[in-house]
Design a protein around this motif. Structure first.
Motif, PDB file in Angstrom:
ATOM      1  N   MET A 204      -4.642  -6.132  -3.806  1.00 55.66           N
ATOM      2  CA  MET A 204      -3.196  -6.008  -3.618  1.00 55.66           C
ATOM      3  C   MET A 204      -2.896  -5.084  -2.451  1.00 55.66           C
ATOM      4  O   MET A 204      -3.617  -4.111  -2.210  1.00 55.66           O
ATOM      5  CB  MET A 204      -2.545  -5.429  -4.883  1.00 55.66           C
ATOM      6  CG  MET A 204      -2.748  -6.251  -6.144  1.00 55.66           C
ATOM      7  SD  MET A 204      -2.139  -5.373  -7.606  1.00 55.66           S
ATOM      8  CE  MET A 204      -3.364  -4.054  -7.736  1.00 55.66           C
ATOM      9  N   VAL A 205      -1.809  -5.371  -1.755  1.00 55.47           N
ATOM     10  CA  VAL A 205      -1.319  -4.468  -0.716  1.00 55.47           C
ATOM     11  C   VAL A 205      -0.655  -3.278  -1.392  1.00 55.47           C
ATOM     12  O   VAL A 205       0.162  -3.449  -2.302  1.00 55.47           O
ATOM     13  CB  VAL A 205      -0.313  -5.186   0.205  1.00 55.47           C
ATOM     14  CG1 VAL A 205       0.284  -4.205   1.216  1.00 55.47           C
ATOM     15  CG2 VAL A 205      -0.992  -6.345   0.922  1.00 55.47           C
ATOM     16  N   GLN A 206      -1.021  -2.082  -0.972  1.00 53.94           N
ATOM     17  CA  GLN A 206      -0.466  -0.874  -1.579  1.00 53.94           C
ATOM     18  C   GLN A 206       1.047  -0.855  -1.446  1.00 53.94           C
ATOM     19  O   GLN A 206       1.597  -1.010  -0.358  1.00 53.94           O
ATOM     20  CB  GLN A 206      -1.042   0.369  -0.905  1.00 53.94           C
ATOM     21  CG  GLN A 206      -2.467   0.677  -1.282  1.00 53.94           C
ATOM     22  CD  GLN A 206      -2.552   1.451  -2.591  1.00 53.94           C
ATOM     23  OE1 GLN A 206      -1.624   1.456  -3.366  1.00 53.94           O
ATOM     24  NE2 GLN A 206      -3.674   2.090  -2.826  1.00 53.94           N
ATOM     25  N   GLY A 207       1.735  -0.690  -2.581  1.00 53.21           N
ATOM     26  CA  GLY A 207       3.183  -0.597  -2.556  1.00 53.21           C
ATOM     27  C   GLY A 207       3.872  -1.920  -2.350  1.00 53.21           C
ATOM     28  O   GLY A 207       5.100  -1.984  -2.372  1.00 53.21           O
ATOM     29  N   PHE A 208       3.114  -2.994  -2.126  1.00 54.71           N
ATOM     30  CA  PHE A 208       3.667  -4.332  -1.908  1.00 54.71           C
ATOM     31  C   PHE A 208       4.651  -4.348  -0.737  1.00 54.71           C
ATOM     32  O   PHE A 208       5.544  -5.176  -0.671  1.00 54.71           O
ATOM     33  CB  PHE A 208       4.360  -4.852  -3.179  1.00 54.71           C
ATOM     34  CG  PHE A 208       3.493  -4.840  -4.397  1.00 54.71           C
ATOM     35  CD1 PHE A 208       2.522  -5.807  -4.582  1.00 54.71           C
ATOM     36  CD2 PHE A 208       3.624  -3.840  -5.348  1.00 54.71           C
ATOM     37  CE1 PHE A 208       1.707  -5.794  -5.703  1.00 54.71           C
ATOM     38  CE2 PHE A 208       2.818  -3.813  -6.467  1.00 54.71           C
ATOM     39  CZ  PHE A 208       1.859  -4.784  -6.651  1.00 54.71           C
ATOM     40  N   GLN A 209       4.496  -3.401   0.197  1.00 58.49           N
ATOM     41  CA  GLN A 209       5.362  -3.320   1.370  1.00 58.49           C
ATOM     42  C   GLN A 209       4.493  -3.412   2.612  1.00 58.49           C
ATOM     43  O   GLN A 209       3.543  -2.652   2.767  1.00 58.49           O
ATOM     44  CB  GLN A 209       6.136  -1.998   1.383  1.00 58.49           C
ATOM     45  CG  GLN A 209       7.068  -1.782   0.207  1.00 58.49           C
ATOM     46  CD  GLN A 209       8.342  -2.586   0.306  1.00 58.49           C
ATOM     47  OE1 GLN A 209       8.757  -2.960   1.397  1.00 58.49           O
ATOM     48  NE2 GLN A 209       8.957  -2.875  -0.833  1.00 58.49           N
TER      49      GLN A 209
ATOM     50  N   GLN B 176      -5.352  -1.972  -2.610  1.00 57.93           N
ATOM     51  CA  GLN B 176      -5.862  -1.516  -3.894  1.00 57.93           C
ATOM     52  C   GLN B 176      -6.615  -2.683  -4.523  1.00 57.93           C
ATOM     53  O   GLN B 176      -6.071  -3.784  -4.652  1.00 57.93           O
ATOM     54  CB  GLN B 176      -4.721  -1.068  -4.812  1.00 57.93           C
ATOM     55  CG  GLN B 176      -5.170  -0.398  -6.083  1.00 57.93           C
ATOM     56  CD  GLN B 176      -5.692   1.014  -5.850  1.00 57.93           C
ATOM     57  OE1 GLN B 176      -5.434   1.593  -4.808  1.00 57.93           O
ATOM     58  NE2 GLN B 176      -6.422   1.554  -6.797  1.00 57.93           N
ATOM     59  N   VAL B 177      -7.855  -2.447  -4.889  1.00 58.93           N
ATOM     60  CA  VAL B 177      -8.687  -3.485  -5.491  1.00 58.93           C
ATOM     61  C   VAL B 177      -8.873  -3.172  -6.970  1.00 58.93           C
ATOM     62  O   VAL B 177      -9.301  -2.074  -7.326  1.00 58.93           O
ATOM     63  CB  VAL B 177     -10.062  -3.586  -4.793  1.00 58.93           C
ATOM     64  CG1 VAL B 177     -10.905  -4.677  -5.446  1.00 58.93           C
ATOM     65  CG2 VAL B 177      -9.879  -3.869  -3.307  1.00 58.93           C
ATOM     66  N   VAL B 178      -8.529  -4.136  -7.801  1.00 58.75           N
ATOM     67  CA  VAL B 178      -8.739  -4.007  -9.244  1.00 58.75           C
ATOM     68  C   VAL B 178      -9.832  -4.993  -9.631  1.00 58.75           C
ATOM     69  O   VAL B 178      -9.676  -6.213  -9.472  1.00 58.75           O
ATOM     70  CB  VAL B 178      -7.448  -4.296 -10.034  1.00 58.75           C
ATOM     71  CG1 VAL B 178      -7.712  -4.171 -11.535  1.00 58.75           C
ATOM     72  CG2 VAL B 178      -6.344  -3.353  -9.612  1.00 58.75           C
ATOM     73  N   LYS B 179     -10.932  -4.463 -10.115  1.00 58.10           N
ATOM     74  CA  LYS B 179     -12.085  -5.292 -10.483  1.00 58.10           C
ATOM     75  C   LYS B 179     -12.233  -5.281 -11.999  1.00 58.10           C
ATOM     76  O   LYS B 179     -12.338  -4.224 -12.620  1.00 58.10           O
ATOM     77  CB  LYS B 179     -13.364  -4.760  -9.834  1.00 58.10           C
ATOM     78  CG  LYS B 179     -14.611  -5.606 -10.105  1.00 58.10           C
ATOM     79  CD  LYS B 179     -15.820  -4.988  -9.429  1.00 58.10           C
ATOM     80  CE  LYS B 179     -17.060  -5.849  -9.616  1.00 58.10           C
ATOM     81  NZ  LYS B 179     -16.954  -7.152  -8.963  1.00 58.10           N
TER      82      LYS B 179
ATOM     83  N   ALA C   1      10.269  12.145   0.908  1.00 57.65           N
ATOM     84  CA  ALA C   1      10.753  12.329   2.279  1.00 57.65           C
ATOM     85  C   ALA C   1      11.160  11.025   2.913  1.00 57.65           C
ATOM     86  O   ALA C   1      11.419  10.926   4.068  1.00 57.65           O
ATOM     87  CB  ALA C   1       9.694  13.032   3.119  1.00 57.65           C
ATOM     88  N   GLY C   2      11.200   9.994   2.133  1.00 58.54           N
ATOM     89  CA  GLY C   2      11.531   8.697   2.681  1.00 58.54           C
ATOM     90  C   GLY C   2      10.317   7.931   3.012  1.00 58.54           C
ATOM     91  O   GLY C   2       9.251   8.369   3.189  1.00 58.54           O
ATOM     92  N   GLY C   3      10.392   6.654   3.057  1.00 59.60           N
ATOM     93  CA  GLY C   3       9.237   5.838   3.405  1.00 59.60           C
ATOM     94  C   GLY C   3       8.415   5.542   2.207  1.00 59.60           C
ATOM     95  O   GLY C   3       8.367   6.224   1.233  1.00 59.60           O
ATOM     96  N   SER C   4       7.683   4.481   2.267  1.00 63.48           N
ATOM     97  CA  SER C   4       6.850   4.079   1.145  1.00 63.48           C
ATOM     98  C   SER C   4       5.410   4.293   1.482  1.00 63.48           C
ATOM     99  O   SER C   4       4.867   3.706   2.385  1.00 63.48           O
ATOM    100  CB  SER C   4       7.097   2.593   0.816  1.00 63.48           C
ATOM    101  OG  SER C   4       6.203   2.158  -0.167  1.00 63.48           O
ATOM    102  N   GLY C   5       4.798   5.176   0.783  1.00 65.49           N
ATOM    103  CA  GLY C   5       3.404   5.417   1.024  1.00 65.49           C
ATOM    104  C   GLY C   5       2.514   4.525   0.219  1.00 65.49           C
ATOM    105  O   GLY C   5       1.330   4.473   0.402  1.00 65.49           O
ATOM    106  N   GLY C   6       3.059   3.778  -0.695  1.00 69.07           N
ATOM    107  CA  GLY C   6       2.236   2.882  -1.487  1.00 69.07           C
ATOM    108  C   GLY C   6       2.231   3.310  -2.923  1.00 69.07           C
ATOM    109  O   GLY C   6       2.898   4.234  -3.355  1.00 69.07           O
ATOM    110  N   MET C   7       1.469   2.620  -3.734  1.00 68.36           N
ATOM    111  CA  MET C   7       1.415   2.885  -5.155  1.00 68.36           C
ATOM    112  C   MET C   7       0.763   4.227  -5.421  1.00 68.36           C
ATOM    113  O   MET C   7      -0.417   4.411  -5.228  1.00 68.36           O
ATOM    114  CB  MET C   7       0.610   1.788  -5.864  1.00 68.36           C
ATOM    115  CG  MET C   7       1.266   0.439  -5.802  1.00 68.36           C
ATOM    116  SD  MET C   7       0.214  -0.811  -6.482  1.00 68.36           S
ATOM    117  CE  MET C   7      -0.133  -0.148  -8.087  1.00 68.36           C
ATOM    118  N   GLY C   8       1.548   5.155  -5.880  1.00 68.61           N
ATOM    119  CA  GLY C   8       1.010   6.459  -6.207  1.00 68.61           C
ATOM    120  C   GLY C   8       0.679   7.302  -5.022  1.00 68.61           C
ATOM    121  O   GLY C   8       0.283   8.429  -5.148  1.00 68.61           O
TER     122      GLY C   8
END
Length: 488
Positions: A99-104, A130-133, A418-425
């Motif tokens: 998956m792309v981090q943050g889906f963005q 992000q890889v989920v195995k 601070a704004g912006g999407s850094g991704g999941m977590g």
């Protein structure tokens, strides 16, 4: 004559000179310690920010968060499919979901748009994944009739017969393990920019510019240790094998990702062709970062620009608290002690002059003018200040060395906002990795630079001049008649 008289007076009044010098020394030593600790705080914060930024990165560009009345389109949830096999019970199965981090994500053409902005020296894109195995095995149950064992199989037992009344299926089930790790696709043609630059290669080598589409990987040392991976081994992501060419160790203690791949390979794994999640930007002039940020936000729509100053505001924990104390309370305390030391030195010098009325009155009677007497007092005070400076520098260096030797550990907690999407977590502006949301531990040091030592010397001379001004003003008002009145 001046130096002869000065040497004699300093030798005769050793205790008074030591008291004045000691007072100045304490103030100067405190200034040195606070300055060096503040410098250490700055270096500690730089280490923390390096875990979010690559070295040489001035700002990052990410996709702006999309909002809508309906809450926006939700990303598709990961789905895992496994084959139901008639034979071979107990065979392990596994599947990866990337998956792309943050889906963005941004189109990689945005990298060129950002690079064309005024004040931008270089811009490079990266893709955070992000890889989920999921891996494990199914175990078939055994059908058992009352009073006898059935064969292994499904509801029909081993022979496929219908189960009789009173029979039941025992055992069976599934045992699966879920493992998650982060992957970062880096532009191998730009090795001087991006999150991999915040780590150093401790084994093997880094990517070559010609390996834009090669099946090679660099692994973070912590991940390699956990998975028992070495240079030359292979890792499999979504059925594709990658050869490990190097092991990277994060300088700040927290890696940007567990696994680094060439950008094109990462895009292929995530079905994100021509997509990036983060654009790392280097400005031509560090003094124009704010103007470059404004230009990008104005001319490149749908993006959020985050600078290191924005990220510094998200750092909390004991590092932030200690930094506030060093720059706030510590600075004011240093100023207060220093001012007190100057005043005490001035008062002691003035008091000493009052006890030398007969001496200075006699000198004036012998032909010394007021300027010469004042100069003598100021010269003695400056020597006291220099003695205090030498002693203060020694005490300050000892204090800074003690802080560095102890190396107290500070914690830095990285958060968004601070704004912006850094991704999941992930934190704002970073590549969106899961590891960066953890609390970092940074050892505090207290480096002493030449500027700090020069400041100490300046304070020592200033302290001597302040004390000399008090005493000189008092001495200049003495008259020969005052000395004659005190002659027994």
């Amino acid at each position: 004559m001046f130096f002869t008289y000065l040497r004699r007076e300093l030798r005769r009044r050793r205790k008074a000179a030591l008291v004045v010098a000691s007072g100045l020394a304490l103030g100067i030593a405190l200034v040195i310690v606070v300055s060096s600790v503040s410098s250490g705080m700055g270096k500690a914060q730089e280490k923390v920010l390096q875990s979010l930024y690559g070295l040489g990165t001035d700002m990052t560009v990410t996709k702006a968060m999309e909002t809508s009345e309906g809450g926006g389109e939700r990303p598709e949830r990961p789905r895992f499919s496994f084959d139901a096999q008639a034979e071979g019970s107990g065979e392990e199965q596994s599947t990866d979901h990337v998956m792309v981090q943050g889906f963005q994500s941004l189109a990689d053409s945005t990298v060129d748009k950002v690079g064309e902005q005024s004040g931008v020296a270089d811009a490079v894109g990266g893709l955070s994944l992000q890889v989920v195995k999921v891996s494990g095995e199914f175990t078939r149950g055994r059908f058992q009739q009352d009073g006898q064992d059935g064969g292994q199989g499904g509801p029909g037992g081993a022979g496929g017969a219908e189960p009789s009344e009173g029979g039941r299926v025992q055992g069976g089930g599934a045992d699966f393990d879920v493992n998650s790790y982060s992957v970062y696709g880096t532009d191998v043609t730009e090795p001087e920019l991006g999150p991999l630059t915040s780590s150093r290669i401790t084994d093997g080598r880094t990517f070559k510019a010609s390996e834009t589409d090669a099946k090679v990987a660099v692994v973070d040392s912590a991940h390699a240790k956990e998975k028992e991976l070495e240079t030359g081994d292979t890792v499999t992501v979504k059925g594709t094998k990658f050869k490990i060419i190097g092991i990277a160790t994060a300088e700040s203690g927290d890696a940007a990702a567990d696994l680094y791949l060439p950008l094109k390979q990462a895009q292929t794994l995530a079905d994100a062709k021509d997509k990036v999640t983060t654009i790392y930007v280097r400005a031509t002039d560090s003094q124009q970062i704010d103007s470059v940020k404004s230009a990008i936000q104005k001319n490149v729509s749908g993006t959020t620009v985050t600078t290191s100053a924005d990220l510094a505001d998200t750092v909390s924990g004991s590092l932030s608290t200690a930094s506030s104390l060093a720059t706030g309370v510590g600075t004011w305390l240093s100023v207060a002690v220093l001012v007190t030391a100057f005043l005490v030195a001035g008062l002691l010098t003035s008091s000493a002059v009052s006890r030398r009325v007969r001496e200075f009155g006699t000198l004036k009677a012998l032909g010394w003018n007021s300027g010469r007497v004042t100069g003598q007092v100021v010269g003695e005070a400056v020597v006291h200040g220099l003695m205090g400076g030498v002693l203060g520098i020694a005490l300050g260096l000892a204090g800074a060395y003690a802080v560095t030797a102890i190396s107290p550990t500070l914690q830095a907690e990285l958060g968004g906002g601070a704004g912006g999407s850094g991704g999941m977590g992930g934190p704002v502006g970073g590549p969106g990795r899961e590891a960066a949301a953890k609390t970092l531990e940074v050892a505090l040091t207290a480096p002493v630079g030449l500027t700090t030592v020069a400041l100490a010397v300046g304070l020592a001379v200033a302290g001597g001049l302040v004390a000399g001004a008090f005493g000189g003003w008092r001495a200049s008002r003495l008259r020969p008649a005052d000395a004659l009145r005190r002659v027994a």
